[in-house]
Design a protein around this motif. Sequence first.
Motif, short mmCIF file in Angstrom:
data_model
loop_
_atom_site.label_atom_id
_atom_site.label_comp_id
_atom_site.label_asym_id
_atom_site.label_seq_id
_atom_site.Cartn_x
_atom_site.Cartn_y
_atom_site.Cartn_z
N MET A 109 45.02 32.08 52.12
CA MET A 109 43.95 32.71 51.33
C MET A 109 44.03 34.22 51.49
SD MET A 109 41.02 31.94 49.55
CE MET A 109 40.19 30.49 50.20
N GLN A 110 44.48 34.85 50.44
CA GLN A 110 44.68 36.30 50.48
C GLN A 110 43.34 37.03 50.49
OE1 GLN A 110 47.21 37.59 47.31
NE2 GLN A 110 47.61 39.56 48.26
N LEU A 111 43.33 38.21 51.08
CA LEU A 111 42.17 39.09 50.99
C LEU A 111 42.41 40.10 49.87
CD1 LEU A 111 41.36 39.89 54.72
CD2 LEU A 111 40.16 38.31 53.21
N GLU A 116 37.77 37.13 50.15
CA GLU A 116 38.78 36.09 49.91
C GLU A 116 39.06 35.94 48.41
OE1 GLU A 116 37.91 32.48 51.99
OE2 GLU A 116 38.48 33.41 53.89
N VAL A 129 45.72 47.74 28.92
CA VAL A 129 46.05 47.30 27.57
C VAL A 129 44.75 47.49 26.77
CG1 VAL A 129 46.87 45.43 26.10
CG2 VAL A 129 47.65 45.58 28.47
N ARG A 158 44.17 43.52 36.03
CA ARG A 158 42.71 43.53 36.10
C ARG A 158 42.24 42.37 36.97
NH1 ARG A 158 40.04 43.23 30.55
NH2 ARG A 158 40.96 41.16 30.72
N ASN A 184 34.12 38.03 40.49
CA ASN A 184 33.06 37.34 39.75
C ASN A 184 32.19 36.44 40.62
OD1 ASN A 184 35.10 35.47 40.01
ND2 ASN A 184 34.61 34.42 38.11
N ARG A 242 30.52 40.96 40.73
CA ARG A 242 30.75 40.72 39.30
C ARG A 242 31.30 41.94 38.58
NH1 ARG A 242 29.60 36.16 37.29
NH2 ARG A 242 29.20 36.91 35.18
N ARG A 243 31.92 42.83 39.31
CA ARG A 243 32.51 44.00 38.67
C ARG A 243 34.00 43.78 38.41
NH1 ARG A 243 29.75 49.42 38.98
NH2 ARG A 243 28.15 49.15 40.54
N TRP A 244 34.45 44.32 37.30
CA TRP A 244 35.88 44.37 37.02
C TRP A 244 36.47 45.61 37.68
CZ3 TRP A 244 39.06 40.98 34.43
CH2 TRP A 244 38.42 39.90 33.80
N VAL A 252 37.71 50.75 37.13
CA VAL A 252 37.97 50.81 35.69
C VAL A 252 37.81 52.25 35.22
CG1 VAL A 252 37.07 50.12 33.44
CG2 VAL A 252 37.29 48.42 35.26
N TYR A 286 48.72 31.43 56.40
CA TYR A 286 48.72 31.97 55.05
C TYR A 286 48.63 33.49 55.11
CZ TYR A 286 47.57 27.06 54.41
OH TYR A 286 47.58 25.69 54.47
N GLN A 287 48.36 34.08 53.94
CA GLN A 287 48.40 35.54 53.88
C GLN A 287 47.24 36.17 54.63
OE1 GLN A 287 48.68 35.03 49.66
NE2 GLN A 287 50.08 36.75 49.54
N ASP A 288 47.45 37.42 54.98
CA ASP A 288 46.39 38.25 55.54
C ASP A 288 45.73 37.62 56.76
OD1 ASP A 288 46.82 40.23 53.65
OD2 ASP A 288 45.47 39.29 52.20
N PHE A 292 45.28 34.52 57.68
CA PHE A 292 44.43 33.34 57.49
C PHE A 292 45.18 32.12 58.02
CE2 PHE A 292 42.50 29.98 54.71
CZ PHE A 292 41.22 30.10 55.22
N ARG A 302 40.35 33.75 60.47
CA ARG A 302 40.88 35.00 59.90
C ARG A 302 41.12 35.93 61.07
NH1 ARG A 302 42.81 36.22 54.83
NH2 ARG A 302 41.07 35.14 53.87
N ASP A 359 30.52 35.83 31.26
CA ASP A 359 31.70 36.53 31.79
C ASP A 359 32.42 37.31 30.68
OD1 ASP A 359 31.26 35.59 34.30
OD2 ASP A 359 32.83 34.05 34.25
N GLN A 412 32.42 45.96 30.57
CA GLN A 412 32.90 46.76 31.70
C GLN A 412 34.27 47.37 31.47
OE1 GLN A 412 32.64 44.97 35.62
NE2 GLN A 412 30.89 43.73 35.01
N THR A 413 35.13 46.65 30.73
CA THR A 413 36.52 47.12 30.66
C THR A 413 36.84 47.85 29.37
OG1 THR A 413 37.38 45.08 29.69
CG2 THR A 413 37.23 45.16 32.08
N GLU A 414 36.12 47.58 28.28
CA GLU A 414 36.47 48.23 27.01
C GLU A 414 35.38 49.18 26.52
OE1 GLU A 414 39.17 48.37 25.29
OE2 GLU A 414 40.35 46.92 26.44
#
Lengths: 93, 938
Positions: free
Chosen positions: A1-3, A13, A25, A56, A60, A64-66, A84, B198-200, B202, B230, B676, B683-685
């Motif tokens: 599980m990557q951070l 996580e 894009v 991107r 969420n 909840r920020r991109w 962003v 696993y990564q980081d 874990f 962790r 979503d 947020q992005t556009e």
Amino acid sequence: MQLIPCPWCGPREEAEFHYGGQAHVAYPEDPSALTDEEWARYVFFRENPSGPFAERWSHNAGCRRWFNAVRDTRTHDLLAVYRVGEPMPEVTA
Amino acid sequence: MNLRTPTGGAVDRNTVLHFTFNGTEYTGHPGDTLASALLAHGVHEIGSSVKLGRPRGIVAAGSEDPTSLVQVEAPFSEPMLLATTVELYDGLVARGLAGQGRLSAEPDPARYDAKHEHCDVLVVGAGPAGLVAALTAARAGARVVLVDEQNQAGGALLGVDEYLDDRPSAEWVADVVAELRSTPGVLVLERTTAFGMYQDGFVLALQKRTDHLGFAAPASAARQRVWRIRTRQTVLATGAHERPVVFADNDRPGIMLASSARTFLHRYGVLPGSRAVVFTTNDSAYCAAIDLAESGVDVALVVDARPEAPARLATECAARGIEVRAGQVVTGTDGPGRITAAHVGDERIACDALLVSGGWNPVVSLFSQARGKLRYDAELGAFVPGEELSSVRVAGSATGELDLTACARQGRDAGAGAARAAGFTAGGQVPLPASDSRCTARSGLVLWRVPGSDDTSFVDLQRDSTVADVLRATGAGLRSLEHIKRYTTIGTAHDQGKTSGMIAAGIVAEALGVELAEQRPTTFRPPYTSVSFAALAGRDRGELHDPVRVTSIHPWHVEHGALFEDVGQWKRPWYYPRPGEDLHTAVLRECKATREGVGMMDGSTLGKIDVQGRDAGAFLDMLYTNMMSTLKVGRIRYGVMCGVDGMVIDDGTVIRVGEQRYLVTTTTGNAAKVLDWMEEWLQTEWPHLDVHCTSVTEHWATIPLVGPRSRDVLAAVAPDLDVSNEAFEFMTWRDTEVAGVPARVCRISFSGELAYEINVTAWHGITVWEALMAAGERYGITPYGTETMHVLRAEKGYPIIGQETDATVTPQDLGMSWAVSKKKRDFIGKRSFARAENNRTDRKQLVGLLPADPSVLLPEGSQIVETDRLPEPPVRMLGHVTSSYPSAALGRTFALALVRSGHERIGETLYVPVDDSLVPVTVTESVLYDKEGARRDG
């Protein structure tokens, strides 16, 4: 599980995040002015590099920020995260 | 037969445990495993092999054992456990397996859970290297977690009777563990196997908390726990496994790894037999021979494959009457089941135990999982860690180092390095223990196999894979170890090739004439040892598996006998059967009552999003295909949402609440996705837009009141509201009171009937629902569920997004060009509508289907073909049935379907394969009931 280091929340996580594909894009200014091919490139075509890739992410299940991240597709290492609207930072893979 | 030594071992001889194996009752002691207790009675044969049915015994003393698979029957049936890792308890019932176990048909009553742990330094393995590493890091002030798969610390020291610093090694271990336990911030976990890395940083580890208690396990405690660790830094002190040498008939019970025999002696006080032959390629097995001889075993012979035996050890053997033959090998064995003789040269040496050592394989599984590269060590004949990783250090025999003090030094260096990398520098130097061991394991000869009958020379004893299988694979042209692993299945059993993988690689290299250094080892993958699905599921099962969402009116539905349908996480009333009714009869009744009188449903699950801000109108204009900014306050518009590719992703109504405020509804299943989607664009556009979105789905109880008498019912409970068609038009909303509760009433319809959608705060949902039921009683008001809703909307040709559509369907395909604005400069999806692909006339389009036989119900998902006889394959498929129901209003069955060029085919006859026949159907418009819309206003 990557951070994944959310620029707002810090390292969390990966299960809290949602992937959003290639970054930088932009939605075309005037889609009606584009040829079918140009439009198809926007809708369907994305880069698939071996190495650093700006993409991107959405935190969420958290804030909840991109945001944007540069990930090395060979190792999954996240080389940089940025908000962003900010330009892609210089990274060394 | 009693093979228990009079003294020695860590078993409690004063306590007798009773257990049953393969139907026979035996005794053992606390501290035993099932394997050691059976060996104490001379029982070597555990089960039989998976393909050939050959007898299988006990090869190793721990989790690397390839063969001792048992099914534990009591207290709870559990398959595929190793006798060598099942701790004995009173009343245990087990049975040997023929390679495969059987899952219990009963639900497992035990609890399983998971726990998160964060630390600076994780040490895996509590042998000498791991203990010193953990103590060094702990003294530096790091938060340390030490995990070990055994029930006590010590690692390899548990299987020997050596002294450290002139005292029994157990005392040294106990001192280190005691200091660790008394250090704040240090966690020591026994019976805990780190099985995935696993990564980081874990790491997943499985702790067996109450398995060893058997019947005495408290029901309130989780039986097993998955630790989700962790860590900043990791020290892998995972040790090494002894490997055998392959020779003909090497699979008989009684043939055991030499170090394991030594472990059974010293840890459990059990002898492997009464007359033993030892076959080795290195010094370490001499210690087994000497220890066993001193414990009363008649060690007939040490067969050393090296040209010369080590002089000092050979002298020690001679002093104990043990013959040593150098430059010889074991070429085969005899026995009806268990071994009775070993073939050495031309001789058959009688024995009931053959103890084998082919050298040592460092346990590099976790290192490899952490993506560490491996390197072939030719002297050792094994893959070892081949690079340094930034946050993972390896110490002890996992590196290939087999001298105890050197292992401990590596542990100290790794522990100090890990602590330093995690930001800790202080700490006292941990003294290194010195061992009195007479046998070092390095200095061996690398020998994979003794030439002989390939068909009975077993490489993987659990998979019944032989040297012949390996040679068949290389003979077929396979060169990569990954391919050969899959071709032969070597290394794919429960043990993942712990003792067989390296030998297979060696035999392959010999067969191909290549150097092992050039071979890439197979990738190690989690889990290191077997983990049950129950443990992985933890508490996430049954009602805790997934949240269940219910509406505020839910108790009423339960009380009134509703059957429920799962829609996402929601429980929605499906239909309300009366006594004797099935789905079809109940739905026909509910439909009829609604179309002829009045019906009511709980629509609270509908997604609702409050969209506010100066730019809310402009924003919704971009998201919906039609225009929302021109909608007047007080009015409602149906809207369709598409992706940039022009395909429909959701639909719903948009209510203009105020100049800068809209309430958007979504389909039940898409509520989160649509929110979503909105956030992504904002947020992005278009971060410059002043728009804020909030989910209000659960704030409202929503009750569609449907049918020609709905106006009468509403009028009775909303005295302040003018319900006339003139005063309260279709697609408008009013705020009023319903049953004395503030309510928003919308005149919208998903059935074609006169209908009102009553929205109140969720708190008052059930009150208003009951008031409506009471007011509607004189009109025969009928609660209905999702099935009736589906039929009523399908009769009107209203698509359900996700049922009629599948991300390849445009609004035009659905016959909804009317909902696509021609005036707006742009909206999401608009440009795609002009693509050639979107304008093909042979796109699949939504139509109705009427089977020629009005009683035939087409199965949803059925294919549609053009001819009344199926041509030779491939048969051209025109589309498929998306919805299909019997209809009370039509007095027959009908269906909706996506059909190629469907709009042009109206009136045509097509065919639907149902079972073995082709059912003729007539293509119609998608609207089948009240085409002119006469019923909408009541």
